[in-house]
Design a protein around this motif. Sequence first.
Motif, mmCIF file in Angstrom:
data_model
loop_
_atom_site.group_PDB
_atom_site.id
_atom_site.type_symbol
_atom_site.label_atom_id
_atom_site.label_comp_id
_atom_site.label_asym_id
_atom_site.label_seq_id
_atom_site.Cartn_x
_atom_site.Cartn_y
_atom_site.Cartn_z
ATOM 1 N N ASP A 34 0.782 -0.975 -0.148
ATOM 2 C CA ASP A 34 -0.127 0.048 -0.121
ATOM 3 C C ASP A 34 0.934 1.242 -0.105
ATOM 4 O OD1 ASP A 34 0.670 0.378 2.607
ATOM 5 O OD2 ASP A 34 -1.170 0.741 3.175
ATOM 6 N N ASN B 155 -4.455 3.390 1.483
ATOM 7 C CA ASN B 155 -5.539 3.279 0.491
ATOM 8 C C ASN B 155 -5.332 2.298 -0.582
ATOM 9 O OD1 ASN B 155 -7.907 4.395 -0.421
ATOM 10 N ND2 ASN B 155 -7.210 6.436 -0.812
ATOM 11 N N GLU C 65 -6.770 0.169 -2.276
ATOM 12 C CA GLU C 65 -7.407 0.115 -3.664
ATOM 13 C C GLU C 65 -6.948 0.904 -4.661
ATOM 14 O OE1 GLU C 65 -9.854 -2.736 -4.404
ATOM 15 O OE2 GLU C 65 -9.224 -3.505 -2.546
ATOM 16 N N THR C 66 -6.794 2.424 -4.172
ATOM 17 C CA THR C 66 -6.268 3.289 -5.189
ATOM 18 C C THR C 66 -4.994 3.335 -5.609
ATOM 19 O OG1 THR C 66 -8.313 4.537 -4.018
ATOM 20 C CG2 THR C 66 -6.609 5.951 -5.432
ATOM 21 N N GLU C 67 -4.256 3.192 -4.466
ATOM 22 C CA GLU C 67 -2.486 3.466 -4.938
ATOM 23 C C GLU C 67 -2.154 1.939 -4.046
ATOM 24 O OE1 GLU C 67 -2.266 7.432 -3.484
ATOM 25 O OE2 GLU C 67 -0.815 7.778 -5.101
ATOM 26 N N ASN D 43 -8.734 -0.379 -11.776
ATOM 27 C CA ASN D 43 -8.348 1.260 -11.443
ATOM 28 C C ASN D 43 -7.505 1.420 -10.404
ATOM 29 O OD1 ASN D 43 -10.386 2.041 -13.408
ATOM 30 N ND2 ASN D 43 -11.931 1.089 -11.725
ATOM 31 N N GLN D 44 -6.653 0.507 -10.003
ATOM 32 C CA GLN D 44 -5.495 0.620 -9.099
ATOM 33 C C GLN D 44 -4.209 1.212 -9.743
ATOM 34 O OE1 GLN D 44 -3.780 -3.106 -7.382
ATOM 35 N NE2 GLN D 44 -3.863 -1.993 -5.351
ATOM 36 N N THR D 45 -3.442 1.978 -8.953
ATOM 37 C CA THR D 45 -2.590 2.707 -9.500
ATOM 38 C C THR D 45 -1.204 2.436 -8.747
ATOM 39 O OG1 THR D 45 -3.851 4.546 -10.240
ATOM 40 C CG2 THR D 45 -1.505 4.965 -10.263
ATOM 41 N N VAL E 258 -4.466 10.283 -9.886
ATOM 42 C CA VAL E 258 -5.131 10.108 -8.821
ATOM 43 C C VAL E 258 -5.335 11.292 -8.109
ATOM 44 C CG1 VAL E 258 -4.870 9.122 -6.180
ATOM 45 C CG2 VAL E 258 -3.668 7.890 -8.214
ATOM 46 N N LYS F 15 -3.531 14.400 -6.600
ATOM 47 C CA LYS F 15 -2.002 13.761 -6.400
ATOM 48 C C LYS F 15 -1.249 14.461 -7.866
ATOM 49 C CE LYS F 15 -1.764 10.761 -2.908
ATOM 50 N NZ LYS F 15 -0.867 9.825 -2.374
ATOM 51 N N GLN G 222 -0.935 1.826 -14.370
ATOM 52 C CA GLN G 222 -2.693 1.857 -13.933
ATOM 53 C C GLN G 222 -3.285 0.743 -14.490
ATOM 54 O OE1 GLN G 222 -4.976 5.508 -14.921
ATOM 55 N NE2 GLN G 222 -4.825 5.741 -12.655
#
Lengths: 182, 182
Positions: A37, A42, A44-46, A69-71, A113, A116, A145
């Motif tokens: 992570d 976070n 699921e996002t990054e 959509n994960q980066t 994101v 960011k 991504q």
Amino acid sequence: MITETEKRDAQLKAAQMIRAAGLMIRDDEIETIEVVDFGLGNLETEGVEVFTMVNTDRLAAKILVLFPNQTEPEHWHPQVEGDPGKQETVRHIWGDLRFYVEGPETLSRGFVVAGKEDVYTLRHEIDMSPGDQLTFEPYEKHWFQAGASGAVLYSFSTTVRDGLDGFTDPEIQRITLVNKDE
Amino acid sequence: MITETEKRDAQLKAAQMIRAAGLMIRDDEIETIEVVDFGLGNLETEGVEVFTMVNTDRLAAKILVLFPNQTEPEHWHPQVEGDPGKQETVRHIWGDLRFYVEGPETLSRGFVVAGKEDVYTLRHEIDMSPGDQLTFEPYEKHWFQAGASGAVLYSFSTTVRDGLDGFTDPEIQRITLVNKDE
């Protein structure tokens, strides 16, 4: 920071995607999947999920999973201790995947994101098809991504010292802390 | 020596096996599969089919295919030109596969190629299951063989200079010659 439960859930989800992509992971290897992570809390996002097949003193072969959509944040592989630095080749296998590298701004399918903009500086988008490959020399910045399906790809590289990677985002801690469930 | 037709047929058969194993190869990559008869002219008995995903100045990632009962001859990876020598890790993915390495004689499921007892000196058999891995340091001799189903495996290594490998069999020429069809 992630909890033990979040880690286990992410490992299972990543293993399912690896198998959906046709690649092989044994049941007893699922608990070795690294859930990263980046210290941002976070996932699921990054974040990124990493199944390391080989990591010797000379080379590494990994399967990377991005959830939908994960980066994976912008980073580079520096020279360390007389080593010329990590050279990495990625090979896309399954799903929707976009890489961002130096070059003219072409970002159209992906997204930075939210909030960011400062730490995702590269906006040259490469839309990957299965079998497409990219090689990064030491210090070549990149981020990537997944689209709506998520993505599974190989990463083949010289010896990995992830703890020494450089990141544009100063908030990032590469080594993920896992907390007991509350 | 093999003919163009034999080469193309072997490439198609190898690609089908790679896909049956779940691994990804694009249609336009099939013609890059290397069909290696080791100069022995008996591909189905002694040979290997190699799909090279990556081969840079620092590392290589390949998918190896053995047809049913096909054997890759005994060999090792020497030190060359100041390089410490090729380090290779194999990971078994699909099919019946046995490796032969230094150690007590345990050969039972496999067989030494008929009439070639002198050039297959290793008789310590390792029966591989999918996910099993072996790492060979420079100069560590090994040979391997598929059972009735054939086999598909990964080979991850430092830079490959196949032309410089050492073989127990003095008849072997690592670089396969391809002749026009007659």
